[in-house]
Structures are given as structure tokens and as C-alpha cells.
Design a protein around this motif. Structure first.
Motif, PDB file in Angstrom:
ATOM      1  N   LEU A  84      -9.394   3.069  10.745  1.00 34.28           N
ATOM      2  CA  LEU A  84      -8.117   2.642  11.297  1.00 34.28           C
ATOM      3  C   LEU A  84      -8.309   2.160  12.733  1.00 34.28           C
ATOM      4  CD1 LEU A  84      -5.817   5.471   9.898  1.00 34.28           C
ATOM      5  CD2 LEU A  84      -5.610   3.028   9.388  1.00 34.28           C
ATOM      6  N   GLU A  85      -8.662   0.902  12.840  1.00 35.66           N
ATOM      7  CA  GLU A  85      -8.871   0.289  14.149  1.00 35.66           C
ATOM      8  C   GLU A  85      -7.524   0.121  14.871  1.00 35.66           C
ATOM      9  OE1 GLU A  85     -11.778  -0.460  15.359  1.00 35.66           O
ATOM     10  OE2 GLU A  85     -13.086  -0.322  13.607  1.00 35.66           O
ATOM     11  N   PRO A  86      -7.527  -0.028  16.197  1.00 37.57           N
ATOM     12  CA  PRO A  86      -6.280  -0.249  16.933  1.00 37.57           C
ATOM     13  C   PRO A  86      -5.562  -1.508  16.450  1.00 37.57           C
ATOM     14  CG  PRO A  86      -8.050   0.331  18.440  1.00 37.57           C
ATOM     15  CD  PRO A  86      -8.692   0.098  17.102  1.00 37.57           C
ATOM     16  N   ALA A  87      -4.236  -1.416  16.291  1.00 40.18           N
ATOM     17  CA  ALA A  87      -3.442  -2.550  15.818  1.00 40.18           C
ATOM     18  C   ALA A  87      -2.029  -2.456  16.366  1.00 40.18           C
ATOM     19  CB  ALA A  87      -3.403  -2.573  14.295  1.00 40.18           C
ATOM     20  N   GLU A  88      -1.409  -3.605  16.518  1.00 39.68           N
ATOM     21  CA  GLU A  88      -0.014  -3.626  16.971  1.00 39.68           C
ATOM     22  C   GLU A  88       0.886  -2.981  15.921  1.00 39.68           C
ATOM     23  OE1 GLU A  88       3.699  -6.712  17.652  1.00 39.68           O
ATOM     24  OE2 GLU A  88       1.712  -7.524  17.241  1.00 39.68           O
ATOM     25  N   VAL A  89       0.644  -3.337  14.645  1.00 35.54           N
ATOM     26  CA  VAL A  89       1.426  -2.799  13.534  1.00 35.54           C
ATOM     27  C   VAL A  89       0.488  -2.457  12.388  1.00 35.54           C
ATOM     28  CG1 VAL A  89       3.227  -3.269  11.828  1.00 35.54           C
ATOM     29  CG2 VAL A  89       3.484  -4.134  14.153  1.00 35.54           C
ATOM     30  N   TYR A  90       0.741  -1.302  11.753  1.00 32.17           N
ATOM     31  CA  TYR A  90      -0.005  -0.899  10.555  1.00 32.17           C
ATOM     32  C   TYR A  90       0.907  -1.076   9.348  1.00 32.17           C
ATOM     33  CZ  TYR A  90      -3.241   1.277  13.848  1.00 32.17           C
ATOM     34  OH  TYR A  90      -4.137   1.505  14.866  1.00 32.17           O
ATOM     35  N   LEU A  91       0.453  -1.851   8.384  1.00 30.03           N
ATOM     36  CA  LEU A  91       1.201  -2.070   7.150  1.00 30.03           C
ATOM     37  C   LEU A  91       0.558  -1.211   6.067  1.00 30.03           C
ATOM     38  CD1 LEU A  91       3.406  -3.577   5.601  1.00 30.03           C
ATOM     39  CD2 LEU A  91       1.810  -5.461   5.280  1.00 30.03           C
ATOM     40  N   LEU A  92       1.257  -0.175   5.641  1.00 32.48           N
ATOM     41  CA  LEU A  92       0.679   0.823   4.744  1.00 32.48           C
ATOM     42  C   LEU A  92       1.055   0.530   3.296  1.00 32.48           C
ATOM     43  CD1 LEU A  92       1.473   3.966   6.941  1.00 32.48           C
ATOM     44  CD2 LEU A  92      -0.437   2.330   7.122  1.00 32.48           C
ATOM     45  N   ALA A  93       0.114  -0.042   2.564  1.00 35.73           N
ATOM     46  CA  ALA A  93       0.343  -0.447   1.176  1.00 35.73           C
ATOM     47  C   ALA A  93      -0.507   0.416   0.249  1.00 35.73           C
ATOM     48  CB  ALA A  93       0.015  -1.929   0.993  1.00 35.73           C
ATOM     49  N   VAL A  94      -0.304   1.726   0.326  1.00 30.24           N
ATOM     50  CA  VAL A  94      -1.049   2.667  -0.506  1.00 30.24           C
ATOM     51  C   VAL A  94      -0.090   3.372  -1.459  1.00 30.24           C
ATOM     52  CG1 VAL A  94      -2.815   3.003   1.253  1.00 30.24           C
ATOM     53  CG2 VAL A  94      -0.833   4.534   1.199  1.00 30.24           C
ATOM     54  N   LYS A  95      -0.639   4.046  -2.457  1.00 28.68           N
ATOM     55  CA  LYS A  95       0.178   4.771  -3.426  1.00 28.68           C
ATOM     56  C   LYS A  95       0.925   5.914  -2.727  1.00 28.68           C
ATOM     57  CE  LYS A  95      -1.283   2.472  -7.059  1.00 28.68           C
ATOM     58  NZ  LYS A  95      -0.372   1.560  -7.793  1.00 28.68           N
ATOM     59  N   PRO A  96       2.098   6.276  -3.233  1.00 32.53           N
ATOM     60  CA  PRO A  96       2.884   7.329  -2.585  1.00 32.53           C
ATOM     61  C   PRO A  96       2.094   8.615  -2.323  1.00 32.53           C
ATOM     62  CG  PRO A  96       4.214   6.233  -4.232  1.00 32.53           C
ATOM     63  CD  PRO A  96       2.819   5.671  -4.372  1.00 32.53           C
ATOM     64  N   HIS A  97       1.249   9.022  -3.266  1.00 31.26           N
ATOM     65  CA  HIS A  97       0.532  10.279  -3.079  1.00 31.26           C
ATOM     66  C   HIS A  97      -0.605  10.193  -2.067  1.00 31.26           C
ATOM     67  CE1 HIS A  97      -1.526   8.168  -6.392  1.00 31.26           C
ATOM     68  NE2 HIS A  97      -2.626   8.757  -5.982  1.00 31.26           N
ATOM     69  N   HIS A  98      -0.902   8.981  -1.592  1.00 32.38           N
ATOM     70  CA  HIS A  98      -1.905   8.811  -0.542  1.00 32.38           C
ATOM     71  C   HIS A  98      -1.273   8.623   0.839  1.00 32.38           C
ATOM     72  CE1 HIS A  98      -4.890   7.180  -3.767  1.00 32.38           C
ATOM     73  NE2 HIS A  98      -5.021   8.488  -3.608  1.00 32.38           N
ATOM     74  N   MET A  99       0.039   8.436   0.870  1.00 32.96           N
ATOM     75  CA  MET A  99       0.699   8.066   2.113  1.00 32.96           C
ATOM     76  C   MET A  99       0.587   9.143   3.186  1.00 32.96           C
ATOM     77  SD  MET A  99       2.216   5.713   3.742  1.00 32.96           S
ATOM     78  CE  MET A  99       2.595   4.536   2.443  1.00 32.96           C
ATOM     79  N   ARG A 100       0.707  10.395   2.800  1.00 34.92           N
ATOM     80  CA  ARG A 100       0.653  11.472   3.794  1.00 34.92           C
ATOM     81  C   ARG A 100      -0.673  11.473   4.543  1.00 34.92           C
ATOM     82  NH1 ARG A 100       2.591  17.674   2.670  1.00 34.92           N
ATOM     83  NH2 ARG A 100       2.478  18.401   4.828  1.00 34.92           N
ATOM     84  N   GLY A 101      -1.769  11.336   3.793  1.00 38.88           N
ATOM     85  CA  GLY A 101      -3.087  11.344   4.421  1.00 38.88           C
ATOM     86  C   GLY A 101      -3.298  10.165   5.353  1.00 38.88           C
ATOM     87  N   VAL A 102      -2.807   8.989   4.942  1.00 44.00           N
ATOM     88  CA  VAL A 102      -2.961   7.797   5.773  1.00 44.00           C
ATOM     89  C   VAL A 102      -2.129   7.921   7.050  1.00 44.00           C
ATOM     90  CG1 VAL A 102      -2.538   5.316   5.918  1.00 44.00           C
ATOM     91  CG2 VAL A 102      -3.525   6.287   3.835  1.00 44.00           C
ATOM     92  N   LEU A 103      -0.869   8.314   6.903  1.00 44.60           N
ATOM     93  CA  LEU A 103       0.008   8.419   8.065  1.00 44.60           C
ATOM     94  C   LEU A 103      -0.512   9.445   9.078  1.00 44.60           C
ATOM     95  CD1 LEU A 103       3.698   8.214   6.779  1.00 44.60           C
ATOM     96  CD2 LEU A 103       2.714   6.928   8.668  1.00 44.60           C
ATOM     97  N   SER A 104      -0.982  10.570   8.588  1.00 44.34           N
ATOM     98  CA  SER A 104      -1.459  11.616   9.503  1.00 44.34           C
ATOM     99  C   SER A 104      -2.707  11.193  10.258  1.00 44.34           C
ATOM    100  CB  SER A 104      -1.736  12.907   8.718  1.00 44.34           C
ATOM    101  OG  SER A 104      -2.782  12.705   7.777  1.00 44.34           O
ATOM    102  N   SER A 105      -3.383  10.143   9.772  1.00 45.81           N
ATOM    103  CA  SER A 105      -4.601   9.655  10.423  1.00 45.81           C
ATOM    104  C   SER A 105      -4.337   8.566  11.456  1.00 45.81           C
ATOM    105  CB  SER A 105      -5.571   9.111   9.360  1.00 45.81           C
ATOM    106  OG  SER A 105      -5.919  10.110   8.428  1.00 45.81           O
TER     107      SER A 105
END
Length: 262
Positions: A56-77
Motif C-alpha cells: 500500500l504505497e502512499p496515494a491521494e485516494v485508495y479505491l478498495l475493490a476487494v471482496k467484503p470479507h477482505h475489506m477489514r484487513g485491507v482497511l486496517s492496513s
């Protein structure tokens, strides 16, 4: 820093990256992160300023297009203070914000895959304090189609109607092709006829901007061929089936929300 980092290189993430990256006035730099590096690389290669990344490199906006059950792990990172747009079906704002690090802003969006050709439909929602991010999300998704900002309590139904909607149209094309084949038209010709008919009818409905009932009646002469077909659709309950299908999709979003915390 990237203008946009898309997490998830599936059908939706890929369509959005390609659509936004290829649009005039779109993000100048887009990064793609996927658990399959080759998939991220393939998407990045289709962009004028795309890059495949492994973290997860620095970005102005992160567009999270992952499955619902993966969202928690991605967001917390995500880094503290990140701005993120979730396109996961059924995952509520309250859940998303509770998983994100301190100071992060998160809004929801539900696009459809026609975004890949700049003909998509996207619904967006956020809290009252998310005005700036909602505006940025609207700018991004307007690059790939029409955008509607709605209340979250309408989100499941809108997702079922327009988010899943292309699949309903594709099913209709399948059914029309199969009918043509059964009645003696070659498969390739039947498919071309079905595609062209759906495309033309959609363009006509969009250009006229009138009640679709009026358009239907205009081509349904009493006692004619079209009237005979419409009568069968009505007798077999097309409207009821459509309502039941959209309702089932909306209810599925509620189930996804309930399981997202697991």
C-alpha cells in the motif's frame, strides 16, 4: 505519491482502473495492488501512467475493490489519515469506519462494470462530515459514467438495481439469442440481433427521456406481433420476477454486511 491506488484487480477493480486511467482529465498516476502480481501488471500495462505495486504505497485516494470479507484487513492496513472509497457490496459505513485507522475518511460507492467503457452508473454515499471525499469520489466516477449521491439506507436497493443491473441485461440478451436459435436463426446472427436491439433500445430510451411505457406503447400496435409478445411477458409475470430478483439481490447485500465482521 500516486493520485489513485486501486486495491483489487478483479472485474470491477480492473474496469475502474482502465476506465478512469483512460479518461481525459483522469488521475495522472494510478497504481494497482492485487494478491496476484501478474493480474496487477496486466491492468497497469493498459494504462498510460499505470504501475503494479506490491504494498500500500502512499496515494491521494485508495479505491478498495476487494471482496467484503477482505475489506477489514485491507482497511486496517491503510496509513493513518488515508482517504478511501469502498466498492464492496453490503459493507456499511459504520463498519468501514470502525476498521480504518485513526483519522481516515471512508465513503462507499457502487459502480457497475460498464464503467470500463465510460457508460457506467455509480451510487455514492457518506456521512455528513465526508463532503470533500464525496466530491472527490464523484469527480472520479464521473470520468466513467453517471453518478448519484444517495442516502445509505437506499444503497442496497440501488446496488441491486444498477450495480447488478448489467447482468440482468446480459441475461435478456442470452434469452433473446436462445429464442432466435430455437426458432431457426443461426446463433451468430441471433446474437448480433439481440445485442443491437438492446443497444438501440437503450440509446432510444436515453435520448427520449420520457416514460418507458410511452416508448413501449408506441411500438405495440393493438392486435399486432409486439402486443402478442408483451401479453406473454405479462402473463408469465415479468414484472413480479424482476421485483423478486432485485429484492433478492438487496437482501443478499444485507447478508454480506452481517458476515463482513466475521
Amino acid at each position: 505519491m500516486y493520485d489513485l491506488l486501486v486495491v483489487g484487480g478483479g472485474a470491477m477493480g480492473g474496469a475502474l482502473a482502465v476506465g478512469m486511467g483512460g479518461a481525459e482529465g483522469g488521475p495522472r498516476s494510478i497504481a494497482i495492488l492485487d494478491h496476484t502480481p501478474a493480474k496487477a501488471q496486466a491492468i497497469a500495462s493498459m494504462l498510460p501512467a499505470g504501475a503494479a505495486v506490491n504494498t500500500l504505497e502512499p496515494a491521494e485516494v485508495y479505491l478498495l475493490a476487494v471482496k467484503p470479507h477482505h475489506m477489514r484487513g485491507v482497511l486496517s492496513s491503510l496509513p493513518v489519515g488515508a482517504k478511501a472509497i469502498s466498492v464492496a457490496a453490503g459493507v456499511r459505513l459504520e463498519q468501514l469506519k470502525s476498521w480504518a485507522p485513526s483519522g481516515c475518511e471512508v465513503v462507499r460507492a457502487m459502480p457497475n462494470t460498464a464503467c470500463e467503457i465510460a457508460a457506467g452508473v455509480t451510487a455514492i454515499c457518506g456521512d455528513e462530515n465526508d463532503g470533500a471525499l464525496i466530491a472527490r469520489a464523484k469527480e472520479l466516477f464521473q470520468l466513467v459514467g453517471e453518478v448519484f449521491v444517495i442516502a445509505e439506507n437506499q444503497f442496497d436497493v440501488v446496488s441491486a438495481l444498477s450495480g447488478s443491473g448489467p447482468a440482468y441485461v446480459f441475461l435478456l440478451i442470452e434469452a433473446m439469442q436462445e429464442a432466435g436459435i430455437t426458432l431457426g436463426i443461426p446463433a451468430s446472427v441471433s446474437l448480433d440481433l439481440a445485442r443491437a436491439t438492446i443497444r438501440g433500445a437503450g440509446m432510444l430510451a436515453d435520448s427520449k427521456r420520457v416514460d418507458p411505457r410511452s416508448l413501449r406503447l408506441a411500438v405495440t400496435s393493438p392486435g399486432g406481433m409486439t402486443a402478442a409478445a408483451i401479453a406473454v411477458f405479462e402473463e408469465l409475470g415479468l414484472r413480479h420476477q424482476t421485483l423478486a430478483a432485485v429484492k433478492a439481490a438487496a437482501q443478499r447485500a444485507q447478508v454480506l454486511s452481517a458476515h463482513a465482521d466475521e
